[in-house]
Design a protein around this motif. Structure first.
Motif, PDB file in Angstrom:
ATOM      1  N   THR A   9       0.719  -1.218   0.465  1.00  0.00           N
ATOM      2  CA  THR A   9      -0.071   0.071  -0.173  1.00  0.00           C
ATOM      3  C   THR A   9       0.989   1.513  -0.282  1.00  0.00           C
ATOM      4  N   LEU A  10       1.776   1.301   1.030  1.00  0.00           N
ATOM      5  CA  LEU A  10       2.874   2.621   0.994  1.00  0.00           C
ATOM      6  C   LEU A  10       3.300   2.651  -0.573  1.00  0.00           C
ATOM      7  N   ILE A  11       4.006   1.157  -1.063  1.00  0.00           N
ATOM      8  CA  ILE A  11       4.725   2.001  -2.316  1.00  0.00           C
ATOM      9  C   ILE A  11       3.569   2.887  -3.977  1.00  0.00           C
ATOM     10  N   LEU A  12       2.405   1.724  -3.079  1.00  0.00           N
ATOM     11  CA  LEU A  12       1.093   1.926  -4.245  1.00  0.00           C
ATOM     12  C   LEU A  12       1.314   3.405  -3.935  1.00  0.00           C
ATOM     13  N   ALA A  13       1.111   3.737  -3.209  1.00  0.00           N
ATOM     14  CA  ALA A  13       0.161   4.950  -2.563  1.00  0.00           C
ATOM     15  C   ALA A  13       1.297   6.491  -3.022  1.00  0.00           C
ATOM     16  N   ALA A  14       2.619   5.515  -2.467  1.00  0.00           N
ATOM     17  CA  ALA A  14       3.986   6.945  -3.311  1.00  0.00           C
ATOM     18  C   ALA A  14       4.419   7.454  -4.703  1.00  0.00           C
ATOM     19  N   LEU A  15       3.812   6.151  -5.375  1.00  0.00           N
ATOM     20  CA  LEU A  15       4.939   6.209  -6.932  1.00  0.00           C
ATOM     21  C   LEU A  15       3.030   7.302  -7.089  1.00  0.00           C
ATOM     22  N   GLY A  16       1.516   6.557  -7.004  1.00  0.00           N
ATOM     23  CA  GLY A  16       0.875   7.386  -7.465  1.00  0.00           C
ATOM     24  C   GLY A  16       0.717   8.826  -6.700  1.00  0.00           C
ATOM     25  N   GLY A  17       1.060   9.261  -5.092  1.00  0.00           N
ATOM     26  CA  GLY A  17       1.433  10.495  -5.617  1.00  0.00           C
ATOM     27  C   GLY A  17       2.393  11.137  -6.082  1.00  0.00           C
ATOM     28  N   SER A  18       3.386  10.766  -6.435  1.00  0.00           N
ATOM     29  CA  SER A  18       3.864  12.031  -6.750  1.00  0.00           C
ATOM     30  C   SER A  18       3.598  11.766  -8.598  1.00  0.00           C
ATOM     31  N   LEU A  19       3.610  10.925  -9.054  1.00  0.00           N
ATOM     32  CA  LEU A  19       3.410  11.152 -10.930  1.00  0.00           C
ATOM     33  C   LEU A  19       2.040  12.118 -10.614  1.00  0.00           C
ATOM     34  N   THR A  20       1.019  11.878  -9.587  1.00  0.00           N
ATOM     35  CA  THR A  20      -0.300  12.884  -9.518  1.00  0.00           C
ATOM     36  C   THR A  20       0.578  14.514  -9.465  1.00  0.00           C
ATOM     37  N   GLY A  21       0.978  13.732  -8.288  1.00  0.00           N
ATOM     38  CA  GLY A  21       1.850  15.583  -7.931  1.00  0.00           C
ATOM     39  C   GLY A  21       2.615  16.503  -9.235  1.00  0.00           C
ATOM     40  N   ALA A  22       3.937  15.593 -10.125  1.00  0.00           N
ATOM     41  CA  ALA A  22       4.232  16.190 -10.975  1.00  0.00           C
ATOM     42  C   ALA A  22       2.836  16.071 -12.230  1.00  0.00           C
ATOM     43  N   LEU A  23       2.157  15.885 -12.073  1.00  0.00           N
ATOM     44  CA  LEU A  23       1.213  16.129 -13.234  1.00  0.00           C
ATOM     45  C   LEU A  23       0.223  17.366 -12.927  1.00  0.00           C
ATOM     46  N   LEU A  24       0.185  17.914 -11.662  1.00  0.00           N
ATOM     47  CA  LEU A  24      -0.615  18.615 -10.782  1.00  0.00           C
ATOM     48  C   LEU A  24       0.174  19.420 -10.796  1.00  0.00           C
ATOM     49  N   GLY A  25       1.272  19.605 -11.325  1.00  0.00           N
ATOM     50  CA  GLY A  25       2.439  20.914 -11.002  1.00  0.00           C
ATOM     51  C   GLY A  25       3.411  21.145 -12.063  1.00  0.00           C
ATOM     52  N   THR A  26       2.366  21.273 -13.390  1.00  0.00           N
ATOM     53  CA  THR A  26       2.478  21.145 -14.925  1.00  0.00           C
ATOM     54  C   THR A  26       2.453  22.919 -14.980  1.00  0.00           C
ATOM     55  N   ARG A  27       2.734  23.501 -15.179  1.00  0.00           N
ATOM     56  CA  ARG A  27       2.106  25.174 -15.364  1.00  0.00           C
ATOM     57  C   ARG A  27       1.268  25.220 -15.807  1.00  0.00           C
ATOM     58  N   ALA A  28       0.594  24.614 -16.869  1.00  0.00           N
ATOM     59  CA  ALA A  28      -1.097  24.954 -17.488  1.00  0.00           C
ATOM     60  C   ALA A  28      -2.086  24.708 -16.462  1.00  0.00           C
TER      61      ALA A  28
END
Lengths: 486, 486, 486
Positions: free
Chosen positions: A429-448
């Protein structure tokens, strides 16, 4: 101001698109399940044998929905300066997450007819998912705009459903059909299959109250999103956790609602009617001991301060989070008292010593302290659950063994085998949460998607601006005139 | 400030000690009862015949817990100047009282195995006890520190349990074993005995809603504690009842919660499912008439003032308190209307004329006016219950006679005999409450526990101080003087 | 001030008279029905076959009562400047309306013995009636004094009961006895007849959630009262809708309570236990879509503004109102999503474009915007219900046809016939509401009842005056820094 209007129009467009998408998907795939329609519930489908009474799911559903709204909504109202804005955003997230979760969770349980069947129990599952999303948003509150929150919901919900499916259904059994057979359902070819809730599957990992799947997952997902979204200039201001001016009335109300409804929420998915008081009472005992522990440790850790209402709310949350997994496993009340007492101490120590480290070394800003309130107790609850699973004996559990650890009752596993599986679920669970969170955060952080960095507090305001003389009147600007407070 | 920190550390130490003590006692004596564990519920122990369905106790439990928290917590928030502090202290008292009550009440029902069995119904009983403690604390709010409140809880709970046991179980029957036999339980030697709630005993005195055992007991206990703790210099300031600055939002919320949940709380222990709407509806009618009565008498008694939100809350409480005993006895709705109407008038007259006398002649400071809101209506409710018991006939009650007056139904008593017993319970309870309260007050007043008299308002503040500018003040204009904010 | 005191004394006198009247009428006519008294429930009266379990009515009753109090009470708190006064007045109206509604609705169902039998289900019906009264009072809030409100209640309740009786019982069947025969009751001469709730009659028009009978009726009644009470000088000030200063905490709380309890309230009268999750889930979906729609359209319609908490409350109300009639008819969830989405758009468009026209051309002041929140969605819900009734087929409904459209199931009507009846009910209700409202408004506007026009805001204040900085901030002080307010 034009920028604010443009942001709101973009939000309006996104809401419209998401609702349209949901309507289309619902129209194509979602139907009401047999347990809502006695006409379709034939004896052959065995739905009466396994499913709860049509009306009996409802009270727990209402409590769960309430808990998702209030308990966490008020937690998010923890931050004063964002005023009622955070409550409105929470409502928006809830309104969308509930629909999206029904779809995502239903995806894993497609019937042969290609439909998703929903009933009251599906709503409970959807609310657990929504709770996890609200926990995650607690970590990033004040640093994301509503568009980013909605997109975070869009991405987190399927990941939650995936993790939940893996833990509760899959570990050990590979295909849904085998689950249906194992649970005594008909062969795939006959009749509609109701949407299996957390209850009706032969669950592999026992986590009825969501210590791992909700609290821990939500907390670590949110922390990784927060890390990916870090903005140096904003972080240096270090003001996110400044409660400032929000009336503590919300924290008080949130605490009381937690006491009232969370135990019911947490025991909403215990399999057997007879087990319900057991898990329920354990949660109450845990919350009571946790509250007393807050009075014990706070004066020692925080010398200049006195106890805040929000700390009592955190104490209640901690007591609830640690009981998520172990609630229905604990056989004697004093175990719940001990667990709650220890978890609260752990949470306060984490808040005092660990959060600064997370913030400075790992660059993880944690606005609502979700790591201390949900993350640590969730992990502790998982470890306690693992221990209890290993100690489970048929004598002690009696008839309840079948509902709490069905595979052990069937003989497919030993108690220590079950304990190992419970433990393996944790890093998964921790790995899934961490990976998912990092990916999501990267997407959310795009300039647009990101707003102008120099006015971050504008980002999360969808409500009319709140004057900063520390009250929260909101002017209404009716077309019939009257003054505009800007 | 150092003094405040020292006080908080002492509180921390006391909380730690009390929680440890409770954990040890729970570990030694408390187990979950058969009604939570179908595996242990053998046909021989007859638990299905007498006990409620495993899950059926729950909804009433939740309402009872809610009522204990909210209804009285907000009553205690009546006093503005103590801000959120009084809510935090109430939570602390509740968290401890619930655990302690389970132990104390369980003491009277030890099974042969030397264990106390708890279930959902035990929690309801514990909540009634907690409600009485909160009522008592309402009388001394603002003049005791949290340490004193915890110790008062420690002493009051066993006295409450003792009084409750005497009234409900003992009057007429001397030993618990006879109760078990009378209720159809197995001979003592066999099987575990679930914790008998107020319901499953063949109760001697009928007081399902606690007019006498909760309201009257709690009120008079608190008043005697208040008298023992009187401090001349503080009393002269006469400011305890100055609402000052607390937003009346709490009073409004408290009123609404009372309307929603108290009727359920009050009917949580009516024996038979069929009786529930009866008692419930009576409470609603009583509260409705009581509310109208507040609008009738307030303008006449208080010429310069208008109605306060807190007075509506009191009206609702009064209507509920008077129905405690008579709720399940009243056979026609209009009786409930009359009782509520009269009780509210009595309470307002007491508040206007009696409280000043209590304060000046008897030196009893009553911070939250618990005498008018709980004491007087509790006594009135007992007298009404006595009258109705005397008038009870088998024709009128039909099948319900057995659940409301079991001994009369069995023929062991006549209706007028039952009425005499109900009446005798009144002085018994008052004496026990008064003696217990005086003793407790004397203990609490020892120098070691008392804070420095010159800063009494610091005593009850455990929360961080609330700024005194610009909150939503609504003046209350108690007859005891103090400033009038108009 | 003397004038205020005189007004309060007149109010006191009216309350006393009304309560006395109610007590006398209750004493003469109201008894508890068989479903509360197993002793009277003989097999012959078939009460078990038709009536719900004695205790099962209760949870829905509590929700209904809560909804009437909170959901609408907080809607009325929408207007800031009237502070807690509007909440007190709402409580007064509720306390009286509930009693009066039991009498009025019971009038249409007199048993042969000349008694009105009440039970839990009667309270649900009474709460629907009270809800309609609160909706109506929303239209005139701030322009009537409490005496006028009480008299409006006195007149509106019988009209509501009459309309409800016509729609639900009479359309097609002329005499109550035939209803009893049709519903399988005994011939008139035998045994007591419980008070038929909306459920136990063979209802002619299906409107379980009150789209038409509650929302539309209440809204248009109130609007006509408002029109009759128009006062040129006051209207020109145009300040009624100025929220001004009331903390939006009430709106937030009201929204949350709506989400929690309204779905239960709306499905409180669905006939069959199995239908409950269906109607319930439809309401939730409708409210979710309605909330998202608010975020879509508000930024477009109101360019200078952002979303208010009260608008979210309105969105939730709208989603609920439109589902009143169609809730138990919709067979798939996406229909509910679409209905809620559309209704919210309609409401927002009405608020932006239609309300100014109502105000300027038709001289109808609508203080709380009840036309947009209850009127329009109520009418839309009726049209949707009509459409669905016409499309109803036995295949689609299965066993549920009998509970939703009993006459169609029996074969007395075709589906399109039922649709025509549902449609005819709309103008009938609107006419009755409009006529009744105009008459009532004319009566209320007589000089004797009207207060001095130059101080209208005094009229609705029964509570002690609230200082006009009137908000309730309470500082919270995080331990992680930020300012310490000491």
């Amino acid at each position: 101001m034009a920028e604010g209007a443009a942001a709101r129009l973009r939000l309006a467009g996104l809401c419209f698109f998401l609702q349209l998408l949901t309507i289309i998907l619902f129209a194509a795939f979602v139907r009401y399940g047999p347990e809502s329609d006695p006409g379709l519930c034939s004896p052959q489908s065995n739905c009466s044998r396994r499913d709860p009474e049509p009306g009996s799911g409802y009270p727990r559903f209402r409590d769960a929905h309430l808990q998702a709204l209030l308990g966490f909504g008020f937690l998010l109202a923890f931050l004063g300066r964002y005023g009622p804005g955070s409550v409105a955003t929470s409502l928006l997230v809830v309104a969308f997450a509930v629909q999206w979760a029904l779809l995502a969770q239903g995806l894993f349980y497609f019937s042969p007819k290609g439909k998703i069947y929903v009933g009251a129990q599906s709503m409970v599952s959807a609310d657990f998912c929504t709770a996890a999303v609200l926990i995650s948003s607690g970590a990033v509150l004040g640093r994301v705009n509503p568009i980013q929150l909605l997109l975070m919901t869009l991405l987190e919900v399927p990941l939650f459903a995936c993790n939940e499916f893996i833990l509760l259904s899959l570990l050990g059994v590979s295909r849904p059909s085998k689950i249906r057979l194992a649970a005594g359902l008909l062969p795939p070819a006959s009749g509609p299959i109701p949407h299996p809730a957390r209850v009706s599957c032969t669950h592999q990992i026992s986590d009825s109250g969501g210590s791992l799947t909700v609290h821990a997952f939500g907390a670590y997902f949110g922390l990784m999103v927060s890390r990916a979204l870090r903005q140096p200039r904003v972080d240096e201001r270090g003001e996110q956790q400044d409660a400032g001016r929000q009336p503590d009335a919300f924290a008080v109300l949130g605490t009381l609602y937690l006491w009232i409804f969370w135990p019911s929420f947490a025991s909403a998915t215990t399999a057997q009617e007879g087990a319900e008081p057991w898990a329920l009472l354990n949660v109450y005992f845990s919350m009571a001991a946790s509250t007393l522990a807050a009075f014990v440790l706070s004066p020692i850790l925080y010398e200049e301060g006195a106890l805040q209402a929000a700390q009592l709310q955190d104490a209640a949350l901690v007591g609830a989070a640690v009981m998520g997994m172990a609630g229905e496993m604990l056989l004697t009340p004093f175990g719940a008292l001990v667990a709650g007492f220890l978890a609260s101490h752990l949470s306060l120590l984490g808040s005092r010593f660990l959060s600064p480290i997370l913030s400075s070394r790992l660059k993880i800003q944690d606005t609502c302290g979700v790591h201390n309130v949900h993350g640590l107790p969730g992990v502790l609850g998982t470890l306690v659950g693992t221990l209890l699973a290993g100690l489970a004996t048929a004598d002690a559990y009696g008839g309840r063994m079948e509902s709490v650890f069905p595979l052990v009752a069937q003989g497919s596993r030993t108690a220590s085998g079950q304990a190992w599986w419970q433990l393996c679920a944790l890093p998964l669970t921790l790995i899934l949460a961490a990976l998912g969170g990092s990916l999501t955060g990267a997407l959310l952080g795009t300039r647009a998607l990101r707003s102008t960095p120099k006015s971050p507090e504008r980002e999360s305001k969808v409500l009319r601006e709140v004057p900063e003389d520390g009250v929260n009147p909101e002017a209404s600007d009716e077309e019939l005139g009257g003054s505009t407070l800007a």
